[in-house]
Scaffold this motif. Structure first.
Motif, PDB file in Angstrom:
ATOM      1  N   SER A  31     -30.832 -11.749  42.236  1.00 37.88           N
ATOM      2  CA  SER A  31     -31.681 -12.807  42.975  1.00 37.88           C
ATOM      3  C   SER A  31     -32.443 -11.864  44.212  1.00 37.88           C
ATOM      4  CB  SER A  31     -31.033 -13.749  43.112  1.00 37.88           C
ATOM      5  OG  SER A  31     -31.663 -14.569  44.314  1.00 37.88           O
ATOM      6  N   GLY A  32     -34.279 -12.074  44.722  1.00 38.34           N
ATOM      7  CA  GLY A  32     -33.967 -11.216  45.563  1.00 38.34           C
ATOM      8  C   GLY A  32     -35.102  -9.819  45.333  1.00 38.34           C
ATOM      9  N   GLY A  34     -37.840  -9.043  43.985  1.00 37.36           N
ATOM     10  CA  GLY A  34     -39.244  -9.632  43.892  1.00 37.36           C
ATOM     11  C   GLY A  34     -40.163 -10.020  43.031  1.00 37.36           C
ATOM     12  N   LYS A  35     -39.496 -10.656  42.491  1.00 39.99           N
ATOM     13  CA  LYS A  35     -39.647 -11.434  40.811  1.00 39.99           C
ATOM     14  C   LYS A  35     -41.169 -12.655  40.590  1.00 39.99           C
ATOM     15  CE  LYS A  35     -35.976 -12.780  38.808  1.00 39.99           C
ATOM     16  NZ  LYS A  35     -35.175 -12.638  40.026  1.00 39.99           N
ATOM     17  N   SER A  36     -40.865 -13.788  42.325  1.00 44.59           N
ATOM     18  CA  SER A  36     -41.618 -14.845  42.103  1.00 44.59           C
ATOM     19  C   SER A  36     -42.232 -14.257  43.304  1.00 44.59           C
ATOM     20  CB  SER A  36     -40.420 -15.845  43.094  1.00 44.59           C
ATOM     21  OG  SER A  36     -39.443 -16.259  42.462  1.00 44.59           O
ATOM     22  N   THR A  37     -42.296 -13.642  43.749  1.00 41.91           N
ATOM     23  CA  THR A  37     -43.287 -12.768  44.689  1.00 41.91           C
ATOM     24  C   THR A  37     -44.616 -12.296  44.194  1.00 41.91           C
ATOM     25  OG1 THR A  37     -41.821 -12.143  46.564  1.00 41.91           O
ATOM     26  CG2 THR A  37     -44.015 -10.934  46.427  1.00 41.91           C
TER      27      THR A  37
HETATM   28  N1  LIG Z   1     -42.490 -16.258  52.212  1.00 38.09           N
HETATM   29  C1  LIG Z   1     -41.155 -15.197  52.567  1.00 38.09           C
HETATM   30  N2  LIG Z   1     -41.412 -14.805  53.916  1.00 38.09           N
HETATM   31  C2  LIG Z   1     -39.874 -13.832  54.044  1.00 38.09           C
HETATM   32  N3  LIG Z   1     -40.103 -13.300  53.302  1.00 38.09           N
HETATM   33  C3  LIG Z   1     -39.781 -13.388  51.426  1.00 38.09           C
HETATM   34  C4  LIG Z   1     -40.867 -14.747  51.753  1.00 38.09           C
HETATM   35  N4  LIG Z   1     -40.511 -14.741  50.167  1.00 38.09           N
HETATM   36  C5  LIG Z   1     -39.609 -13.595  49.233  1.00 38.09           C
HETATM   37  N5  LIG Z   1     -38.967 -13.207  50.624  1.00 38.09           N
HETATM   38  C6  LIG Z   1     -38.370 -11.902  50.381  1.00 38.09           C
HETATM   39  O1  LIG Z   1     -38.784 -10.950  49.059  1.00 38.09           O
HETATM   40  C7  LIG Z   1     -37.438 -10.915  47.926  1.00 38.09           C
HETATM   41  C8  LIG Z   1     -38.029 -11.094  47.381  1.00 38.09           C
HETATM   42  O2  LIG Z   1     -38.027 -12.473  46.824  1.00 38.09           O
HETATM   43  P1  LIG Z   1     -38.245 -13.547  45.269  1.00 38.09           P
HETATM   44  O3  LIG Z   1     -38.530 -14.706  45.867  1.00 38.09           O
HETATM   45  O4  LIG Z   1     -39.716 -12.785  45.461  1.00 38.09           O
HETATM   46  O5  LIG Z   1     -37.208 -12.888  44.587  1.00 38.09           O
HETATM   47  P2  LIG Z   1     -36.649 -13.151  43.088  1.00 38.09           P
HETATM   48  O6  LIG Z   1     -36.629 -12.304  42.513  1.00 38.09           O
HETATM   49  O7  LIG Z   1     -37.828 -14.058  42.615  1.00 38.09           O
HETATM   50  O8  LIG Z   1     -35.533 -13.745  43.387  1.00 38.09           O
HETATM   51  P3  LIG Z   1     -34.934 -15.293  43.509  1.00 38.09           P
HETATM   52  O9  LIG Z   1     -34.429 -15.134  41.781  1.00 38.09           O
HETATM   53  O10 LIG Z   1     -33.415 -15.641  43.629  1.00 38.09           O
HETATM   54  O11 LIG Z   1     -35.581 -16.821  43.399  1.00 38.09           O
HETATM   55  C9  LIG Z   1     -36.244 -11.802  49.327  1.00 38.09           C
HETATM   56  O12 LIG Z   1     -35.327 -10.584  49.956  1.00 38.09           O
HETATM   57  C10 LIG Z   1     -36.839 -12.364  49.410  1.00 38.09           C
HETATM   58  O13 LIG Z   1     -36.039 -12.902  50.681  1.00 38.09           O
END
Ligand SMILES: Nc1ncnc2c1ncn2[C@@H]1O[C@H](COP(=O)(O)OP(=O)(O)OP(=O)(O)O)[C@@H](O)[C@H]1O
Length: 270
Positions: free
Chosen positions: A53-54, A56-59
């Motif tokens: 989690s966190g 950056g995958k969804s980003t």
């Molecule tokens: N719109 C936003 N504004 C500020 N920070 C963000 C935003 N979207 C994501 N982040 C931050 O960027 C980092 C990566 O988030 P992301 O959601 O891409 O991770 P992830 O790997 O998809 O996690 P998860 O499995 O929990 O969804 C995290 O620290 C998150 O808090």
């Protein structure tokens, strides 16, 4: 300008990448987001993106899907409609056109990808209408066909998804995405939040559909079981960066980076 249909390239040669991402960066400050992401997606391939989690995958997926604007980088895509395009530089009109015909985006929360007050048939038919289909009988027949392909009861075609279970909504969202036979499917935790038995059936369905339609997919998940079932290759992310990439079997059997090793050790039984 839209190319005439007769000059449209239909299939890609297997050695021609469908998508090439280079140096993709989305900086949310304080080290959050994703940084310097590069990878190639080949025709017919399912690429898994894993990480805690966190990571950056969804980003990363949101940037590719047009839900977030990257700060740097490029993504070259071999479009059926327009030929080679750089997707972050596309006009809004072209991006929308591709988004409703050649691309699909499956959200973890099906409510983000569906219109909850519109009937199931309307949800599936909408993408066809956006592509110019106007014949009611044909719209209904194709919607029925896609509901059935996703193992949804055709008798529910006039019901809105607000009356569906979570698993049914997710299958409807997938039907809505696949009805235009996209070339590229982006999926963010498509089985997340579903019961294990519902997940297993959905994964089976997805595997059959993706292979049958010969589309390519980028699939974000934290579940290595999903990766093992569906993905040909996998990228492991940590702290916004890719730390390892390889064939799925290779990464799951013999992870090289300490983060991948921890991930595999924590999730898969030895
Ligand atoms: N719109 C936003 N504004 C500020 N920070 C963000 C935003 N979207 C994501 N982040 C931050 O960027 C980092 C990566 O988030 P992301 O959601 O891409 O991770 P992830 O790997 O998809 O996690 P998860 O499995 O929990 O969804 C995290 O620290 C998150 O808090």
């Amino acid at each position: 300008m839209t190319l005439p249909a007769t000059s449209l390239p239909t299939a890609l040669a297997p050695e021609q990448p469908l998508l090439q991402v280079r140096g993709l960066t989305k900086d949310y400050g304080a080290g959050r987001g994703c940084r310097d992401i590069s990878f190639t997606l080949w025709p017919g391939e399912i690429l898994g993106i894993v990480g805690e989690s966190g990571a950056g995958k969804s980003t990363l997926l949101d940037c590719l899907g047009g839900f977030a604007v990257p700060d740097a980088g490029r993504a070259d895509y071999a479009s059926r409609l327009f030929g080679p395009v750089e997707i972050f530089g596309l006009s809004e009109a072209r991006r929308r056109r591709l988004a409703r015909s050649e691309w699909g985006f499956v959200h973890q929360d099906a409510r983000r990808g569906l219109r909850m007050s519109v009937s199931a048939g309307g949800n599936v038919g909408e993408r066809l209408m956006a592509e110019g289909e106007r014949h009611y009988g044909s719209l209904r027949a194709r919607a029925t066909d896609w509901l059935q392909r996703l193992e949804l009861d055709a008798d529910r075609i006039d019901d809105p998804p607000s009356q569906f279970s979570g698993g049914m909504r997710q299958r409807l969202q997938i039907a809505r995405n696949l009805v235009t036979e996209p070339r590229l499917l982006l999926m963010d935790e498509p089985t997340g939040g579903l019961d294990l038995s519902v997940q297993a059936r959905l994964l089976d369905l997805l595997r059959g559909l993706v292979r049958g339609l010969d589309l390519s997919a980028v699939l974000v998940t934290h579940d290595l079981g999903v990766v093992r079932l569906l993905c040909d290759r996998v990228l492991v992310m940590e702290g916004g960066r890719i730390v390892e990439e390889g064939l799925t079997d290779q990464v799951l059997e013999d992870p090289q980076h300490p983060h991948s090793q921890r991930l595999v050790a924590s999730i898969l039984p030895v």
